[in-house]
Design an enzyme around this catalytic site. Structure first.
Site, mmCIF file in Angstrom:
data_model
loop_
_atom_site.group_PDB
_atom_site.id
_atom_site.type_symbol
_atom_site.label_atom_id
_atom_site.label_comp_id
_atom_site.label_asym_id
_atom_site.label_seq_id
_atom_site.Cartn_x
_atom_site.Cartn_y
_atom_site.Cartn_z
ATOM 1 N N TRP A 44 9.430 99.400 -24.041
ATOM 2 C CA TRP A 44 9.911 100.649 -24.618
ATOM 3 C C TRP A 44 9.986 101.663 -23.396
ATOM 4 O O TRP A 44 10.974 102.230 -23.468
ATOM 5 C CB TRP A 44 8.706 101.336 -25.365
ATOM 6 C CG TRP A 44 8.524 100.546 -26.731
ATOM 7 C CD1 TRP A 44 7.309 99.871 -27.005
ATOM 8 C CD2 TRP A 44 9.280 100.336 -27.815
ATOM 9 N NE1 TRP A 44 7.458 99.561 -28.409
ATOM 10 C CE2 TRP A 44 8.679 99.640 -28.695
ATOM 11 C CE3 TRP A 44 10.711 100.458 -27.994
ATOM 12 C CZ2 TRP A 44 9.251 99.099 -29.814
ATOM 13 C CZ3 TRP A 44 11.259 100.217 -29.348
ATOM 14 C CH2 TRP A 44 10.689 99.631 -29.872
ATOM 15 N N ASP B 152 6.326 109.389 -24.160
ATOM 16 C CA ASP B 152 6.327 108.669 -25.419
ATOM 17 C C ASP B 152 4.839 108.494 -25.618
ATOM 18 O O ASP B 152 4.054 107.485 -25.033
ATOM 19 C CB ASP B 152 7.465 107.420 -24.990
ATOM 20 C CG ASP B 152 7.433 106.746 -26.390
ATOM 21 O OD1 ASP B 152 6.569 107.063 -27.451
ATOM 22 O OD2 ASP B 152 8.106 105.561 -26.400
ATOM 23 N N LYS C 151 2.951 105.017 -36.323
ATOM 24 C CA LYS C 151 1.775 104.090 -35.940
ATOM 25 C C LYS C 151 0.395 105.076 -36.199
ATOM 26 O O LYS C 151 -0.384 104.621 -36.787
ATOM 27 C CB LYS C 151 1.862 103.909 -34.491
ATOM 28 C CG LYS C 151 2.513 102.770 -33.929
ATOM 29 C CD LYS C 151 3.874 102.829 -33.485
ATOM 30 C CE LYS C 151 4.749 101.768 -33.038
ATOM 31 N NZ LYS C 151 6.048 102.145 -32.321
HETATM 32 C C1 LIG Z 1 7.058 102.011 -31.951
HETATM 33 C C2 LIG Z 1 7.453 102.374 -30.382
HETATM 34 C C3 LIG Z 1 8.826 102.860 -30.158
HETATM 35 C C4 LIG Z 1 9.733 102.870 -31.271
HETATM 36 O O1 LIG Z 1 9.978 103.691 -32.205
HETATM 37 P P1 LIG Z 1 11.080 103.897 -33.181
HETATM 38 O O2 LIG Z 1 10.621 105.158 -34.169
HETATM 39 O O3 LIG Z 1 11.091 102.823 -33.919
HETATM 40 O O4 LIG Z 1 12.290 104.298 -32.356
HETATM 41 C C5 LIG Z 1 9.061 103.517 -28.994
HETATM 42 N N1 LIG Z 1 7.893 103.693 -28.102
HETATM 43 C C6 LIG Z 1 6.732 103.211 -28.243
HETATM 44 C C7 LIG Z 1 5.654 103.207 -27.465
HETATM 45 C C8 LIG Z 1 6.559 102.638 -29.809
HETATM 46 O O5 LIG Z 1 5.223 102.040 -29.788
#
Ligand SMILES: *Cc1c(COP(=O)(O)O)cnc(C)c1O
Length: 357
Positions: free
Chosen positions: A100, A167, A191
């Protein structure tokens, strides 16, 4: 309905209370005689949900003045592009702690110079690099606080000489966060805070408006600040479930209480992984994630992997297959994952060891 132990990585387990009360609003929203997906997003009833959801964010995370909380579409992956579009004038720094993080820095490449301050790719992202230098002339420094695929996590809110961007898709609301250390925090909701479809952004307003490029309306954070996340139709149902999920966190005792539960759940599973002769954890101990727990079969037991998967499946374990880039197993133990599920997985590992050693 059958009972399962849901360890999915995302979308994933959500509080049953949030799901049940969302079902009620899906039938009759706030006594309007209409479903929440049938009412105008300009109605006062919907405005009430928006206001309350923003207030819950501010309350739970103790967000200081000067910050705005935004709800948008596009997922965290759209933020990979929006962050540099709005903040990168010349140079940005990125910490590469997984797939990511790498995807995020790839988008920044479109807008300017990207400095990779450190990477843990040498050991398949099983640790969080330490002792790197953040360039003082960078427009911002980007981190991924929890690496969902590899099960590593940055556990503290670091001091950064430049605007810190994070993020927090997979560990937001899992612990108290000192928001004042960050310029911008973003993530997909799916999540810890709700269903897919809504993306949260917490942004300190004074970091915006500093780049010289023109920014398309929908991509400009200032549009969403000005219109309180209602420039266009927001993802109403996802926001509603997020609202209910945050209420559950609050009723559980807030982030201190949630964090205590999360630490206890993670300790329970990690101690079994460390004790059990058949399994071994993949992440370095100091970097272990509280949310995503990755492990593989220990040396000498590799050929038992699919047998354990089958064994666990028979005992109602769902979603424990590791990401294809790591292999083995991953148990995601997000906020709403009950301790009983973690205990059931531990019992299952013990039973498997007894039968096979
Ligand atoms: C799941 C995840 C993403 C992707 O998220 P989307 O909403 O599907 O674009 C990005 N960064 C992390 C750390 C994630 O766990």
């Amino acid at each position: 309905m059958k009972t399962v132990h849901n360890f999915n990585a995302g979308p994933c387990v959500l509080p049953q209370q949030a799901i049940n009360s969302s079902i009620e609003e899906l039938k009759d929203f706030a006594g309007t005689g209409m479903s929440v997906i049938e009412v105008s997003h300009r109605s006062k009833e919907w405005q009430g949900v928006m206001d309350e959801t923003e207030a819950l964010w501010k309350d739970l995370l103790q967000i200081p003045d000067g910050y705005k909380v935004l709800f948008m579409g596009g997922g965290a992956s759209t933020q990979f592009m929006m962050v540099p579009f709005n903040l990168l004038e010349k140079k940005a720094a990125y910490l590469e702690t997984g797939v990511w993080a790498k995807k995020a820095s790839k988008e920044a490449d479109f807008f300017g110079e990207v400095v990779k301050v450190a990477s843990s790719a040498d050991k398949n992202y099983t640790y969080i690099p330490q002792g790197y230098e953040i360039p003082k002339d960078a427009d911002y420094f980007h981190i991924t606080t929890n690496n969902t695929i590899y099960g590593t996590e940055i556990h503290t809110d670091m001091a950064s000489p430049v605007t810190l961007v994070a993020d927090m898709s997979s560990d937001i609301m899992s612990r108290p966060v000192d928001v004042s250390k960050y310029g911008l925090i973003y993530g997909g909701a799916q999540k810890n805070v709700g269903p897919a479809g809504v993306t949260f952004v917490i942004v300190r307003e004074d970091i915006l408006g500093k780049v010289s490029r023109k920014i398309p309306t929908m991509i400009d954070y200032r549009t969403h600040i000005k219109e309180s996340s209602m420039f266009n139709t927001p993802p109403v149902f996802s926001i509603l479930v997020m609202n209910k999920t945050l209420k559950w966190i609050k009723e559980t005792g807030g982030l201190q209480a949630i964090y205590k539960q999360n630490i206890a759940k993670a300790a329970l599973l990690y101690s079994e992984i460390d004790r059990n002769a058949m399994f071994v954890g993949t992440a370095e101990k100091a970097s272990r994630s509280v949310m995503n727990i990755c492990f593989v079969m220990a040396d000498g037991y590799q050929e038992k992997e699919s047998a354990f998967m089958e064994f666990a499946k028979e005992r109602a374990m769902v979603g424990i297959k590791g990401h294809r880039s790591v292999g083995g197993f991953r148990a995601s133990v997000y906020n709403a994952c009950p301790k009983e599920s973690v205990q059931a997985l531990v019992d299952c590992m013990r039973e498997f060891e007894t039968l096979n050693t």
